[in-house]
Scaffold this motif. Structure first.
Motif, short mmCIF file in Angstrom:
data_model
loop_
_atom_site.label_atom_id
_atom_site.label_comp_id
_atom_site.label_asym_id
_atom_site.label_seq_id
_atom_site.Cartn_x
_atom_site.Cartn_y
_atom_site.Cartn_z
N ILE A 54 15.33 0.32 2.03
CA ILE A 54 13.92 1.41 1.88
C ILE A 54 14.12 2.22 1.23
CG2 ILE A 54 11.49 1.51 2.40
CD1 ILE A 54 11.99 -0.17 4.37
N ALA A 86 9.68 -5.15 4.79
CA ALA A 86 8.84 -4.16 3.42
C ALA A 86 8.37 -4.82 2.69
CB ALA A 86 10.58 -4.71 2.33
N ASP A 142 7.19 -2.35 -0.32
CA ASP A 142 8.15 -0.80 0.01
C ASP A 142 9.17 -1.96 -1.58
OD1 ASP A 142 7.45 0.86 1.33
OD2 ASP A 142 8.12 -0.44 3.37
#
Length: 231
Positions: free
Chosen positions: A203, A143, A148
């Motif tokens: 996410i 991420a 993200d």
């Protein structure tokens, strides 16, 4: 692609005795012809036996091979120690990649240095990390790379849970626990979250735009301003 990796790939593509044009190399490596000309010149200047010229093509003379990796004893011990630490204390994917990296390093080392890898007596006993936390380490690391936005419930020390949306910036390992360093939308400030206290971390499918005032560097400067230089 790093320039060092590109130079290595050029040598690999020129193997086999076939003439390869700069345009073909540029298309494979997704760079300009001019970059290839410059890279070829640099390789030739370091002694790599490449024959040819711009507009015609290039070929690597037969019998040339890349020299084996050479490490000092201290460098080998440091590499093995670092890889063993990642295998014991990192994410599931990190541990697998570390093991594969060590195999690749051993394959290209001369025999004497290969024995040093096996003889490195530096170990990292496994930490009490659950598979769930190991999986979170990999998820958060990915991420951070993809920018993200993450969401999760966070269990405070007193037991209360708060919902958070954060921009992940870095992972810090404190010897026993991993923490996520992030810009918290909920608090509108930098925060650190212990991964083992997150609940339902996922996410969101949204990405955040990098901003200097919300970067990891800005977080470190804020941290040092509050607590003084670290290290």
């Amino acid at each position: 692609m790093r320039r060092a990796d590109r130079l290595f790939q050029i040598v690999q593509y020129l193997r086999g005795g076939r003439l390869v044009t700069a345009r073909a190399l540029a298309e494979r490596l997704e760079v300009s012809d001019r970059t290839i000309y410059r890279d070829i010149a640099d390789l030739q200047s370091t002694g790599v036996p490449i024959d040819g010229e711009a507009g015609v093509g290039y070929v690597l003379r037969s019998g040339y091979d890349l020299p084996p990796l050479m490490f000092t004893r201290d460098e080998i011990v440091a590499l093995v120690a670092g890889i063993r630490m990642v295998k014991s204390w990192g994410g599931i994917g990190m541990a697998r990649a570390a093991a594969e990296a060590l195999v690749k390093i051993e394959l290209v080392l001369p025999e004497a240095e290969r024995r040093r890898v096996a003889d490195a007596n530096v170990f990292a006993p496994p930490m009490e990390l659950t598979d769930d936390v190991r999986a979170l380490i990999d998820l958060v690391e990915a991420a951070i790379e993809a920018r993200d936005i993450l969401r999760f419930a966070y269990a405070e020390r007193q037991g209360a849970k708060t919902q958070r949306r954060v921009h992940p910036l870095g992972l810090w390992f404190w010897g026993k626990v991993w923490t996520l360093v992030a810009w918290c939308e909920t608090r509108e400030d930098f925060r650190m979250f212990r991964l083992d206290r997150t609940v339902g971390l996922a996410i969101t499918g949204e990405q955040f735009k990098p901003a200097a005032e919300r970067s990891l560097g800005a977080c470190l400067r804020q941290y040092e301003a509050r607590y003084g230089p670290q290290g």
